[in-house]
Design a protein around this motif. Structure first.
Motif, PDB file in Angstrom:
ATOM      1  N   VAL A 264       0.850  -1.190   0.000  1.00 27.48           N
ATOM      2  CA  VAL A 264       0.000   0.000   0.000  1.00 27.48           C
ATOM      3  C   VAL A 264       0.889   1.244   0.000  1.00 27.48           C
ATOM      4  O   VAL A 264       2.028   1.219   0.490  1.00 27.48           O
ATOM      5  N   MET A 265       0.359   2.317  -0.577  1.00 22.87           N
ATOM      6  CA  MET A 265       1.101   3.561  -0.694  1.00 22.87           C
ATOM      7  C   MET A 265       0.308   4.685  -0.035  1.00 22.87           C
ATOM      8  O   MET A 265      -0.903   4.804  -0.234  1.00 22.87           O
ATOM      9  N   ALA A 266       0.998   5.491   0.754  1.00 23.07           N
ATOM     10  CA  ALA A 266       0.374   6.656   1.383  1.00 23.07           C
ATOM     11  C   ALA A 266       1.371   7.817   1.358  1.00 23.07           C
ATOM     12  O   ALA A 266       2.570   7.600   1.572  1.00 23.07           O
ATOM     13  N   THR A 267       0.874   9.013   1.091  1.00 21.93           N
ATOM     14  CA  THR A 267       1.737  10.207   1.019  1.00 21.93           C
ATOM     15  C   THR A 267       1.212  11.272   1.967  1.00 21.93           C
ATOM     16  O   THR A 267       0.024  11.288   2.318  1.00 21.93           O
ATOM     17  N   GLU A 276       6.632  11.805   7.793  1.00 21.44           N
ATOM     18  CA  GLU A 276       7.077  10.413   7.940  1.00 21.44           C
ATOM     19  C   GLU A 276       5.861   9.549   8.274  1.00 21.44           C
ATOM     20  O   GLU A 276       5.263   9.683   9.350  1.00 21.44           O
ATOM     21  N   VAL A 277       5.518   8.684   7.351  1.00 22.96           N
ATOM     22  CA  VAL A 277       4.308   7.872   7.484  1.00 22.96           C
ATOM     23  C   VAL A 277       4.689   6.455   7.900  1.00 22.96           C
ATOM     24  O   VAL A 277       5.607   5.856   7.341  1.00 22.96           O
ATOM     25  N   THR A 278       3.985   5.918   8.881  1.00 22.51           N
ATOM     26  CA  THR A 278       4.127   4.520   9.297  1.00 22.51           C
ATOM     27  C   THR A 278       2.776   3.840   9.162  1.00 22.51           C
ATOM     28  O   THR A 278       1.720   4.478   9.302  1.00 22.51           O
ATOM     29  N   ASN A 293       4.805  -4.601   7.070  1.00 20.92           N
ATOM     30  CA  ASN A 293       6.034  -3.843   7.285  1.00 20.92           C
ATOM     31  C   ASN A 293       5.645  -2.400   7.587  1.00 20.92           C
ATOM     32  O   ASN A 293       5.047  -1.715   6.744  1.00 20.92           O
ATOM     33  N   PRO A 294       5.920  -1.874   8.782  1.00 24.09           N
ATOM     34  CA  PRO A 294       5.431  -0.533   9.161  1.00 24.09           C
ATOM     35  C   PRO A 294       6.077   0.588   8.349  1.00 24.09           C
ATOM     36  O   PRO A 294       5.520   1.686   8.303  1.00 24.09           O
ATOM     37  N   ILE A 315      -9.093  -6.326   5.826  1.00 16.55           N
ATOM     38  CA  ILE A 315      -8.108  -5.746   6.733  1.00 16.55           C
ATOM     39  C   ILE A 315      -8.141  -4.227   6.574  1.00 16.55           C
ATOM     40  O   ILE A 315      -8.141  -3.701   5.454  1.00 16.55           O
ATOM     41  N   VAL A 316      -8.174  -3.525   7.702  1.00 11.75           N
ATOM     42  CA  VAL A 316      -8.135  -2.067   7.709  1.00 11.75           C
ATOM     43  C   VAL A 316      -6.728  -1.638   8.095  1.00 11.75           C
ATOM     44  O   VAL A 316      -6.225  -2.001   9.163  1.00 11.75           O
ATOM     45  N   LEU A 317      -6.081  -0.869   7.202  1.00  9.48           N
ATOM     46  CA  LEU A 317      -4.741  -0.364   7.445  1.00  9.48           C
ATOM     47  C   LEU A 317      -4.820   1.095   7.867  1.00  9.48           C
ATOM     48  O   LEU A 317      -5.703   1.846   7.436  1.00  9.48           O
ATOM     49  N   GLU A 318      -3.883   1.484   8.672  1.00  9.82           N
ATOM     50  CA  GLU A 318      -3.824   2.847   9.181  1.00  9.82           C
ATOM     51  C   GLU A 318      -2.462   3.441   8.844  1.00  9.82           C
ATOM     52  O   GLU A 318      -1.428   2.794   9.075  1.00  9.82           O
ATOM     53  N   ALA A 319      -2.478   4.641   8.258  1.00 10.06           N
ATOM     54  CA  ALA A 319      -1.244   5.375   7.979  1.00 10.06           C
ATOM     55  C   ALA A 319      -1.183   6.565   8.926  1.00 10.06           C
ATOM     56  O   ALA A 319      -2.104   7.387   8.973  1.00 10.06           O
ATOM     57  N   ARG A 320      -0.101   6.654   9.684  1.00 11.69           N
ATOM     58  CA  ARG A 320       0.052   7.723  10.680  1.00 11.69           C
ATOM     59  C   ARG A 320       1.339   8.484  10.368  1.00 11.69           C
ATOM     60  O   ARG A 320       2.405   7.883  10.201  1.00 11.69           O
ATOM     61  N   ASP A 321       1.177   9.841  10.284  1.00  8.18           N
ATOM     62  CA  ASP A 321       2.385  10.633  10.037  1.00  8.18           C
ATOM     63  C   ASP A 321       3.045  11.002  11.353  1.00  8.18           C
ATOM     64  O   ASP A 321       2.551  10.641  12.430  1.00  8.18           O
ATOM     65  N   GLY A 322       4.186  11.721  11.264  1.00 11.09           N
ATOM     66  CA  GLY A 322       4.929  12.057  12.460  1.00 11.09           C
ATOM     67  C   GLY A 322       4.190  12.991  13.385  1.00 11.09           C
ATOM     68  O   GLY A 322       4.487  13.053  14.579  1.00 11.09           O
TER      69      GLY A 322
END
Length: 831
Positions: A264-267, A276-278, A293-294, A315-322
């Motif tokens: 998956v890709m997140a910006t 910085e996205v994890t 892979n976080p 599956i629900v994915l979560e992208a969290r920035d800094g």
């Protein structure tokens, strides 16, 4: 009038409608019987009257034996009323999961006659599950620069129920700054989003505490809550953005762990730490099969997948920035079925015995085929392998009957191994086989048969008496006493009287016992004839030969043939020339062993030596050779103590003593042979020589007289009576032959001969021809002996008694005798 016309019209249509109704009735019987019940019904609850729906009366139930055939016992049938009862817990969510329709299909079996009925029980959902959040509390970090209208995805709740009993709505506790918005995914599930109504000011308030409630529309409705803590941060005003809101992936179930599913890709438009996205999972209950892979957003298969257990993962994915801003996306992974389950053959009824007079078409067994795969992968074809008098008939879906299809004859085939193969229609197809054995029966028409055509038994000698040495076994395919076998010994190549003292056999077990200790040197093998007899009437029997081979043990020590002791028990001497070079053959130790094989392999070793290093001994040949030249300081008389060992475990040994004298002539060797070597007196020696000369002259005179008389008698008598005086013969005496060790290391008669060669050493020759009665082995004119060896008086009493390996040449020995003779004549003339 209208009523009468109607009655006539019904009477005319009745013959036409009756067959039509009958066909509808038969069609209804062939269809499935359907019931609908709510889940979580207590055990013993009545689902329906199965016997009544199958048109069975209560009186038929004991004979028809109506029962349920199912892998999991959810239901049972009452034997008295024929009602279908709940026998275990019915949890719709456990059985069917999120399927909109949940039904249990199974077969009802009735016997006499045997028949199958398909039953379908639909399980209705009950609001027995409360919506639950994956986390009891959520934490949101919202920058104070966030504008009103910004939305934040909150953790959704999960409800295992379906329809109106499932999760329907979310509620948020009242707050001036936040409101709640309900969103719906493509799959119909709902999730909440927190909406900012008013700008935040971190200086005024750093955090907010809200309560999120999840509700369903059940009766009564159920709900659960989760706490939301909002932390106000600074200046991260751009949340991460996924490239897609929904990712769809199809994955075969046979992928290996470690395989990458997708990435998956997140910006994030912010910079620095805020960009910085994890990545992480938000719903941990559904991700035990995958890993994330976080840093890269790569989803990897963690454990083995199974289509038969779970067919789809959401599956629900979560992208969290800094800065703490979050974005979510959904990944739906559809598992594709692979033909990885082998069909199973299950026998539900099987007889213990089939009589040989069973009629054709008789039902023998009932079997069922099961395949966990779906579609073509789960469709199974069943067939019978081999040529057997049976066949398979289809009873219903995946159910078959095994019936007889030929005449059974136990005399030809006492039992049949039936192999049934089930093959599915997958690509590639999978198959499995199940084998059963069907037994038949008979009279005493089969004789016992030994397991082997003949037996060979190896027994080591010196065995303990009474020990078992072998066991014979014979089988009889008959039953009962006709197949009970007893054993006996009926013949042997041993003497009848001696047989019982050698071996015996157990009549019941066929174990052969040794009655005595065997001796390999006396008896190496013997043969028995054993008989196996059954207890039928009349009894039948069979014979088998058993050969017993007695193995050798190392129970005989080596025996030294040479050197031997003299007649008086004294040791013999061998002479060695003083000029002997290294490697000169002095003598040879000859020994034999009555054992066989490794136990008779002999080796020769020096135990003691007067002068170590002067002589060498051949390890296997026993040859004694000089290792170096004789020195001035070496004694003229040497003694070697030689040990002869065999190759047994433990080894046995014997010793031999060699006395060796270094001398160049017989006169020089004689003083060394004395036990007390003292300085000789010249006058005494002269007197001794005179006496010897007189004795020799007397003997020569006597021999001349005897020779004259013999020549005179020869002219008047047969020459055969004087064969002893023929040239080349010494005396008329019997052959002097050592014992014949044909059982040991020398498998031939080992005779000791002296050859007429130019050397003055003994040569050990193997005499291939049998000696005649008038032939001597050792001749007195041999130049290698110190004393005459063929004496008529001595050879009749004992064998060769005094042998030397001479170190004198023939010329020197003859010259010595001539010199002594002339000296004696001169002395006689002077005197």
């Amino acid at each position: 009038m209208g009523s009468g016309a109607g009655e006539r019209s019904w009477a005319e249509r009745r013959p036409v409608l009756f067959p039509f109704l009958l066909s509808l009735f038969c069609l209804a019987l062939s269809e499935q019987i359907r019931y609908r019940i709510p889940e979580e019904m207590p055990e013993g609850s009545v689902v329906g009257n199965l016997a009544k729906d199958l048109r069975l009366s209560v009186h038929e139930l004991p004979t028809r034996k109506l029962r349920v055939s199912s892998e999991k016992p959810y239901f049972t049938v009452s034997a008295e009323s024929g009602e279908l009862l709940v026998s275990s817990r019915l949890d719709r969510e456990q059985i069917c999961g999120k399927k909109p329709a949940c039904a249990l299909e199974f077969e009802a079996v009735a016997e006499n006659p045997l028949n199958f009925y398909h039953v379908n029980v639909e399980i209705e959902d009950v609001n027995d599950h409360t919506p639950k959040f994956t986390q009891s509390s959520f934490e949101l970090q919202i920058s104070e620069s966030t504008k009103p209208g910004a939305r934040f995805i909150l953790g959704s709740a999960q409800d295992a129920d379906i329809g109106t009993n499932s999760l329907q709505n979310y509620q948020l506790s009242p707050d001036d700054h936040f409101s709640l918005m309900i969103k719906e995914k493509l799959d119909g599930s709902k999730y909440p989003e927190l909406v900012l109504k008013m700008p935040l000011d971190r200086e005024e308030q750093k955090s907010y505490h809200l309560t999120l409630t999840a509700l369903d529309f059940g009766d009564p409705p159920l709900s659960s809550t989760a706490q939301i803590q909002v932390l106000v941060t600074d200046a991260n005003d751009n949340p991460p953005m996924f490239s897609q809101e929904l990712y769809r992936v199809e994955l075969p179930e046979n992928v290996f762990p470690g395989t990458t599913v997708l990435r998956v890709m997140a910006t994030d438009q912010d910079e620095g730490v805020n960009a910085e996205v994890t990545f992480s999972f938000t719903e941990a209950a559904q991700i035990s099969q995958f890993d994330l892979n976080p840093n890269t957003g790569e989803i990897i298969v963690l454990n083995t997948l199974d289509f038969e257990e779970v067919r789809e993962y959401s599956i629900v994915l979560e992208a969290r920035d800094g800065g703490g801003m979050i974005a979510q996306c959904t990944v739906e992974i559809e598992i594709l079925d692979i033909n990885d389950n082998v069909p199973e053959v299950i026998f539900q009824s099987l007889p213990d015995l089939i009589m040989e007079d069973t009629k054709l078409g008789t039902h023998i067994a009932l079997l069922k085929i099961r395949d966990k795969d779906s579609g073509y992968n789960g469709e199974v074809i069943c067939k019978l392998e081999g040529s057997v008098p049976f066949k398979i008939l289809t009873s219903s879906r995946n159910t078959y009957k095994l019936v007889t299809d030929g005449v059974l004859d136990r005399e030809q085939t006492p039992e049949y191994n039936i192999t049934i193969t089930a093959t599915d229609r997958g690509k590639p197809p999978l198959s499995s086989s199940s084998s059963i054995t069907l037994h038949i029966g008979d009279v005493n028409d089969n004789m016992p048969v030994f397991e082997q055509a003949s037996y060979v038994v190896h027994v080591a000698e010196n065995n303990p008496p009474g020990a078992s040495i072998a066991q014979v076994s014979a089988s009889d395919p008959d039953l009962g006493p006709n197949g009970h076998v007893s054993y006996s010994i009926v013949a042997s190549d041993l003497e009848p009287r001696a047989l019982s003292s050698y071996v015996s056999v157990s009549a019941q077990s066929g174990v052969l016992f040794a009655q005595r200790a065997f001796d390999h040197e006396q008896l190496r093998a013997f043969e028995l004839t054993l008989q196996a007899r059954d207890h039928g009437s009349p009894a039948l029997s069979a014979n088998v030969s058993l050969r017993v081979l007695v193995g050798d043990r190392n129970d005989n020590a080596p025996r030294v043939l040479y050197p031997a002791l003299g007649p008086d028990g004294s040791a013999l001497f061998d002479t060695v020339p003083r000029a002997a070079q290294p490697g000169y053959l002095v003598t040879k130790v000859v020994a034999v062993d009555a054992d066989s094989g490794h136990n008779a392999w002999l080796s020769y070793h020096v135990l003691q030596a007067s002068e170590p290093g002067l002589f060498s001994l051949g390890l296997r040949t026993g040859e004694v050779r000089t290792a170096r030249a004789l020195g001035d300081r070496d004694a003229a008389r040497q003694r070697l103590l030689v040990a002869v060992r065999d190759g047994g475990q433990p080894p046995l040994s014997a010793t031999a003593t060699l006395h060796l004298v270094f001398a160049d002539s017989l006169q020089e060797a004689l003083p060394d042979l004395s036990d007390n070597p003292t300085p000789s007196d010249p006058q005494g020696e002269l007197q001794f020589y005179l006496v010897v000369a007189l004795a020799l002259i007397s003997v020569l005179f006597l021999l001349a007289v005897i020779l004259a008389v013999a020549l005179h008698l020869r002219r008047s008598s047969s020459p055969a009576s004087w064969g002893c005086f023929h040239p080349g013969l010494c005396v008329k005496s019997g052959p002097v032959v050592p014992p014949n060790y044909s059982e040991g290391t020398l498998p031939y008669s080992y005779n000791l001969c002296v050859a007429h060669t130019g050397k003055t050493e003994f040569n050990f020759l193997k005499c291939n021809e049998q000696l005649s009665s008038g032939q001597d082995i050792l001749c007195g004119d041999s130049p290698g002996a110190l004393f005459p060896l063929c004496n008529s008086s001595e050879s009749a009493s004992h064998q060769v008694s005094f042998l030397f390996v001479a170190s004198l040449s023939q010329a020197s020995l003859l010259a010595s005798f001539v010199q002594q003779y002339l000296l004696t004549l001169c002395l006689c003339v002077i005197l």
